[in-house]
Design an enzyme around this catalytic site. Structure first.
Site, mmCIF file in Angstrom:
data_model
loop_
_atom_site.group_PDB
_atom_site.id
_atom_site.type_symbol
_atom_site.label_atom_id
_atom_site.label_comp_id
_atom_site.label_asym_id
_atom_site.label_seq_id
_atom_site.Cartn_x
_atom_site.Cartn_y
_atom_site.Cartn_z
ATOM 1 C CG PHE A 123 -1.884 -1.141 1.252
ATOM 2 C CD1 PHE A 123 -3.046 -1.113 0.486
ATOM 3 C CD2 PHE A 123 -1.637 -2.265 2.027
ATOM 4 C CE1 PHE A 123 -3.937 -2.179 0.503
ATOM 5 C CE2 PHE A 123 -2.517 -3.333 2.047
ATOM 6 C CZ PHE A 123 -3.674 -3.292 1.278
ATOM 7 C CG LEU A 124 5.222 1.224 -1.050
ATOM 8 C CD1 LEU A 124 5.580 2.161 -2.169
ATOM 9 C CD2 LEU A 124 6.488 0.597 -0.464
ATOM 10 C CE LYS A 146 -2.337 -1.756 -4.305
ATOM 11 N NZ LYS A 146 -1.234 -1.009 -3.823
ATOM 12 N N GLY A 157 -3.177 10.861 -10.863
ATOM 13 C CA GLY A 157 -2.332 10.234 -11.876
ATOM 14 C C GLY A 157 -1.451 9.212 -11.199
ATOM 15 C CB CYS A 177 -0.906 2.675 -8.178
ATOM 16 S SG CYS A 177 0.712 1.947 -7.978
ATOM 17 C CE LYS A 196 2.824 10.610 -3.998
ATOM 18 N NZ LYS A 196 2.243 9.516 -3.248
HETATM 19 C C1 UDX Z 1 -1.410 5.058 -4.548
HETATM 20 C C2 UDX Z 1 -2.051 4.584 -3.245
HETATM 21 O O1 UDX Z 1 -2.270 5.723 -2.395
HETATM 22 C C3 UDX Z 1 -1.149 3.577 -2.556
HETATM 23 O O2 UDX Z 1 -1.772 3.098 -1.365
HETATM 24 C C4 UDX Z 1 -0.888 2.428 -3.520
HETATM 25 O O3 UDX Z 1 -0.007 1.514 -2.940
HETATM 26 C C5 UDX Z 1 -0.314 2.948 -4.819
HETATM 27 O O4 UDX Z 1 -1.170 3.928 -5.376
HETATM 28 P P1 UDX Z 1 0.563 6.710 -5.233
HETATM 29 O O5 UDX Z 1 0.335 6.318 -6.642
HETATM 30 O O6 UDX Z 1 1.957 6.791 -4.726
HETATM 31 O O7 UDX Z 1 -0.193 5.731 -4.233
HETATM 32 O O8 UDX Z 1 -0.081 8.158 -5.065
HETATM 33 P P2 UDX Z 1 -1.194 8.835 -4.161
HETATM 34 O O9 UDX Z 1 -0.577 9.589 -3.062
HETATM 35 O O10 UDX Z 1 -2.261 7.895 -3.802
HETATM 36 O O11 UDX Z 1 -1.767 9.903 -5.200
HETATM 37 C C6 UDX Z 1 -2.310 9.476 -6.444
HETATM 38 C C7 UDX Z 1 -2.808 10.649 -7.234
HETATM 39 O O12 UDX Z 1 -3.971 11.192 -6.631
HETATM 40 C C8 UDX Z 1 -1.816 11.810 -7.347
HETATM 41 O O13 UDX Z 1 -1.848 12.303 -8.664
HETATM 42 C C9 UDX Z 1 -2.346 12.829 -6.380
HETATM 43 O O14 UDX Z 1 -2.005 14.152 -6.720
HETATM 44 C C10 UDX Z 1 -3.841 12.592 -6.477
HETATM 45 N N1 UDX Z 1 -4.592 12.996 -5.265
HETATM 46 C C11 UDX Z 1 -4.374 12.369 -4.092
HETATM 47 C C12 UDX Z 1 -5.539 13.999 -5.345
HETATM 48 O O15 UDX Z 1 -5.760 14.579 -6.416
HETATM 49 N N2 UDX Z 1 -6.255 14.318 -4.220
HETATM 50 C C13 UDX Z 1 -6.059 13.701 -3.039
HETATM 51 O O16 UDX Z 1 -6.757 14.051 -2.077
HETATM 52 C C14 UDX Z 1 -5.092 12.703 -2.970
#
Ligand code: UDX
Length: 464
Positions: free
Chosen positions: A183-184, A235, A288, A291, A351
């Site tokens: 889940f990281l 997941k 984006g 994942c 991000k």
């Molecule tokens: C995600 C899941 O959070 C993680 O648990 C899984 O293991 C892998 O996929 P990650 O892809 O690293 O992690 O990014 P995350 O922090 O979840 O953000 C994903 C996207 O959503 C980013 O583009 C971020 O900017 C966007 N986002 C996130 C938003 O637009 N609003 C939010 O409130 C949170």
């Protein structure tokens, strides 16, 4: 295997581990396990990655990871190696962290997972626990099992014509498959490895459970034991739900703009309800990364294959697809004509705290701006090199800047696409002085509207 001997070896962390796939999940897992005291071999089909790791470098940027890598190359507890089959033969626990890219129809492409399963089958020289960590559709673990049985030496061949070969059931007693989804989050992978909210272990044998429980024992968090399919589904469900939260709040943000409300205060108001909570409700230009978008489509596909119409999730995806158009419309409304105008763009990564641009909303926004004839000055603390591969600096239409302030110089508007802390700390008065026209279009709500306006900007943000 002598049970007692094995139990002691497990406690003493003498059981050799390997991690297959040196990507955003595999490397933090490998060096994280090394930090917990295990001896870990790391392999990847891309031998360049192994060479880079061996030199003590990382193939991508991730905070805190460099220190751990250097530490455990030096301690000898993390060993990147080209010898995949040798490492498989030496290992007892094998974490599978290979890529699960996407086919055009949304389905997960499991060919790397299958290849790994076949290679393990060929090298099944003693008990092995194969731990699936990559995000995969439900029942993949069952497929891995079947594949190993089928390709293991002597698998399914206990026929009279093949005397001396081991039977399928004997083979399955020599290995277990577990599902231990990761889940990281990128940008905080090391922190998440050591401080997870939970560890999910999908197992179908006591031995598999005991090994995983021992490995994760030092992490102070709930360890959930489930069956294989349930772990896989946890997941996908988690990522689909997170995506749903983001699309939901993005629609609320649009509504706030039309009725004259402030989405940030709406989130505060609903977030105080513990049934809702305040997290993962940041409105913006959409989600984006490698994942969330991919896993969402794979989940939709999985439901479809099962004959279910999970149209709720299709809408989540549709809303997300539209976010870049919504943002581009704001830029249009601010600038009217874009042709020939200089636009500064701050933030390219999907991000903050990563150099990853896979499915970054910035890509579609940059394409839109270029299609309208804008001249772009781009800046990101980490992701510029990756972006240059998509938008090279040719033709004078795209320029990469070495400072955020340089992207603002002479610009008719400055756009914020990633919420890097560095941007929050910009001296807005200085930015204002550098710009041709003081317009900020903030896709991540980095500033308070009053603050930006007090600094002399026309300030456009999301849902406020
Ligand atoms: C995600 C899941 O959070 C993680 O648990 C899984 O293991 C892998 O996929 P990650 O892809 O690293 O992690 O990014 P995350 O922090 O979840 O953000 C994903 C996207 O959503 C980013 O583009 C971020 O900017 C966007 N986002 C996130 C938003 O637009 N609003 C939010 O409130 C949170």
């Amino acid at each position: 295997m002598e049970d007692r001997v094995f139990a002691r070896e497990l406690q003493d962390k003498m059981v050799p581990i390997m991690v297959l796939g040196m990507g955003h999940v595999g490397i933090p897992t490998a060096v994280g396990l090394a930090e917990l005291g295990w001896k870990v071999a790391g392999v990847d089909q891309d031998l360049a990655k192994i060479a880079i790791l061996r030199e003590g470098r990382l193939p991508f940027y991730e905070p805190e990871l460099q220190e751990l890598l250097s530490k455990h190359l030096a301690s000898g507890r993390f060993i990147p190696t080209e010898d995949v089959e040798g490492a498989i033969r030496s290992a007892t626990v094998l974490f599978v962290c290979v890529g699960t890219p996407q086919r055009n129809n949304g389905e997960a492409d499991l060919s790397q997972v299958e290849a790994v399963a076949r290679m393990i089958a060929r090298n099944l020289n003693g008990y092995k626990l194969i731990v699936e960590k990559s995000t995969v559709p439900a029942i993949t673990a069952q497929w891995i099992k079947r594949t190993i049985q089928r390709y293991a030496k002597g698998g399914n061949t206990n026929s009279p014509e093949n005397p001396g070969h081991v039977s399928g059931s004997e083979i399955s007693s020599r290995f277990d498959v577990a599902s231990n989804p990761e889940f990281l989050q990128e940008g905080r992978a090391v922190h998440d490895f050591f401080h997870p909210e939970r560890v999910v272990c999908g197992v179908d044998s006591e031995q598999a459970w005991e090994i995983l429980a021992e490995i994760y024992r030092p992490l102070q968090c709930p360890i959930l034991r489930t069956d294989l399919n349930t772990a896989e589904l946890i997941k996908h469900t988690a990522n689909a739900f997170l995506a749903t939260k983001i699309s939901f709040i993005n629609m609320v943000a649009d509504l706030c703009e039309t009725v004259g409300a402030d989405v940030m205060r709406v989130v505060e108001g609903i977030g105080l309800d513990p049934r809702i909570g305040p997290d993962f409700l940041r409105p913006g230009i959409g989600f984006g990364g490698y994942c969330l978008p991919k896993d969402l489509r794979a989940f939709i596909y999985l439901a479809e294959v099962q004959g279910l119409d999970f149209s709720l999730l299709k809408e989540v995806e549709r809303v997300n697809q539209r976010r870049s158009e919504v943002f581009l419309k704001k830029v249009h409304q601010a600038l009217w004509v874009l042709n020939g105008k200089t636009v500064g763009v701050l933030g390219l990564a999907f991000k903050p705290n990563t150099d990853d641009i896979r499915e970054a909303p910035s890509i579609k926004i940059i394409q839109g701006l270029l299609a309208e004839g804008a001249v772009l000055q781009l800046y990101d603390p980490s992701a510029m090199r990756n972006m240059q591969a998509i938008f090279p600096e040719e033709g004078g239409r795209v320029k990469y800047c070495s400072l955020a302030y340089d992207a603002a110089r002479g610009a008719h508007a400055l756009l914020f696409l990633t919420e890097w802390d560095e941007f929050r700390q910009l001296d807005l008065a200085q930015v204002r002085n550098l710009m041709e026209v003081p317009i900020l279009v903030d896709g991540r709500n980095l500033f308070a509207p009053a603050q930006a306006r007090a600094a002399g900007f026309e300030y456009i943000s999301i849902g406020r």
